[in-house]
Design a protein around this motif. Sequence first.
Motif, PDB file in Angstrom:
ATOM      1  N   GLY A 296      -6.239   1.051  -4.978  1.00  0.00           N
ATOM      2  CA  GLY A 296      -7.454   1.868  -4.921  1.00  0.00           C
ATOM      3  C   GLY A 296      -7.281   3.220  -4.253  1.00  0.00           C
ATOM      4  N   PRO A 297      -6.775   3.274  -3.011  1.00  0.00           N
ATOM      5  CA  PRO A 297      -6.609   4.577  -2.347  1.00  0.00           C
ATOM      6  C   PRO A 297      -5.665   5.500  -3.104  1.00  0.00           C
TER       7      PRO A 297
ATOM      8  N   ASP B  64      -5.477  -4.703  -6.961  1.00  0.00           N
ATOM      9  CA  ASP B  64      -6.565  -3.909  -6.386  1.00  0.00           C
ATOM     10  C   ASP B  64      -6.130  -3.054  -5.201  1.00  0.00           C
ATOM     11  N   GLU B  65      -4.953  -3.309  -4.681  1.00  0.00           N
ATOM     12  CA  GLU B  65      -4.471  -2.536  -3.532  1.00  0.00           C
ATOM     13  C   GLU B  65      -4.168  -1.081  -3.878  1.00  0.00           C
TER      14      GLU B  65
ATOM     15  N   LEU C  10      -8.663  -2.063 -14.968  1.00  0.00           N
ATOM     16  CA  LEU C  10      -9.925  -2.750 -15.226  1.00  0.00           C
ATOM     17  C   LEU C  10      -9.886  -3.578 -16.506  1.00  0.00           C
TER      18      LEU C  10
ATOM     19  N   CYS D  79     -14.966   5.395 -15.660  1.00  0.00           N
ATOM     20  CA  CYS D  79     -15.276   4.410 -14.618  1.00  0.00           C
ATOM     21  C   CYS D  79     -15.512   5.097 -13.301  1.00  0.00           C
TER      22      CYS D  79
ATOM     23  N   ASN E 289       0.830  -1.208   0.000  1.00  0.00           N
ATOM     24  CA  ASN E 289       0.000   0.000   0.000  1.00  0.00           C
ATOM     25  C   ASN E 289       0.862   1.255   0.000  1.00  0.00           C
TER      26      ASN E 289
ATOM     27  N   GLU F 269      -6.426   3.628 -14.075  1.00  0.00           N
ATOM     28  CA  GLU F 269      -7.630   2.942 -13.610  1.00  0.00           C
ATOM     29  C   GLU F 269      -8.237   2.090 -14.725  1.00  0.00           C
TER      30      GLU F 269
ATOM     31  N   LEU G 232      -5.139   5.529  -6.348  1.00  0.00           N
ATOM     32  CA  LEU G 232      -5.854   6.007  -7.534  1.00  0.00           C
ATOM     33  C   LEU G 232      -6.811   7.136  -7.174  1.00  0.00           C
ATOM     34  N   ARG G 233      -7.522   6.982  -6.084  1.00  0.00           N
ATOM     35  CA  ARG G 233      -8.492   8.008  -5.686  1.00  0.00           C
ATOM     36  C   ARG G 233      -7.806   9.341  -5.419  1.00  0.00           C
TER      37      ARG G 233
END
Length: 231
Positions: free
Chosen positions: A176-177, A173-174, A202, A231, A143, A198, A179-180
């Motif tokens: 995510g934060p 998938d880790e 996907l 997305c 992370n 992103e 990317l946000r």
Amino acid sequence: MPEVVPINSAHKDSPSTRLLDALGAGNSSTRLQAALVAGTDADPGLVDALVARCAVEPDFFVRDMLTWALTRLPPEVTVPRLLSELRSGRAQPRSQALHTLSKIGDRTAWPAITRSVLYDADDEVARSAWRAAVVLVPPEARNGLALDLAAQFGRGDRTVQLSLSRALVALGDEIGPALRTGLASRDPAVRAHARATERLLLDPDAGFEPAVDEAKRVVALGPERAGGTAC
């Protein structure tokens, strides 16, 4: 560890000396063949010569063969020598050492992948660092690595950005934060790069160029005006 026989020693006609001479030959085909022989023989005594040649070798294919030769040697011999190259003041030794570390995959090298390495000002060194990092990172640090990589969204040209996106996608998938954070940036270049990453996460088969173009269109027009494709 056996010592490399000096070129100017009394054993100047030994096979080791001939191999050392060939590694520095003016002809790239000769150097390529020498690197192949070095990897086939897998003599730990050649580690210094192989690493030193990586630092100056101009030919991509020879460098690739030198890396292969180093992967054939015991990690306890190669890894410390490669880590010492990360302190070099020149870009090629750092980049090539990181590339080779990524191929060896020995996680004892992970502590050397510091933020200063990941943020190296030279794009080629940074790209090699990103590739090495995703191979060497332990589970508990994934992370944090994702956040360090995502902090560089928008850096460089398409080649550099693709390398960064691929490194992030390799973390799965880790990210995510991370990317946000990129998607929320005020910088349109950062947002576009994050959105392209992103989309690549996907759909890895979508290709980076279309993903970047679509991301820029979405950032410029907004998801609704862009046709709801974001997305």
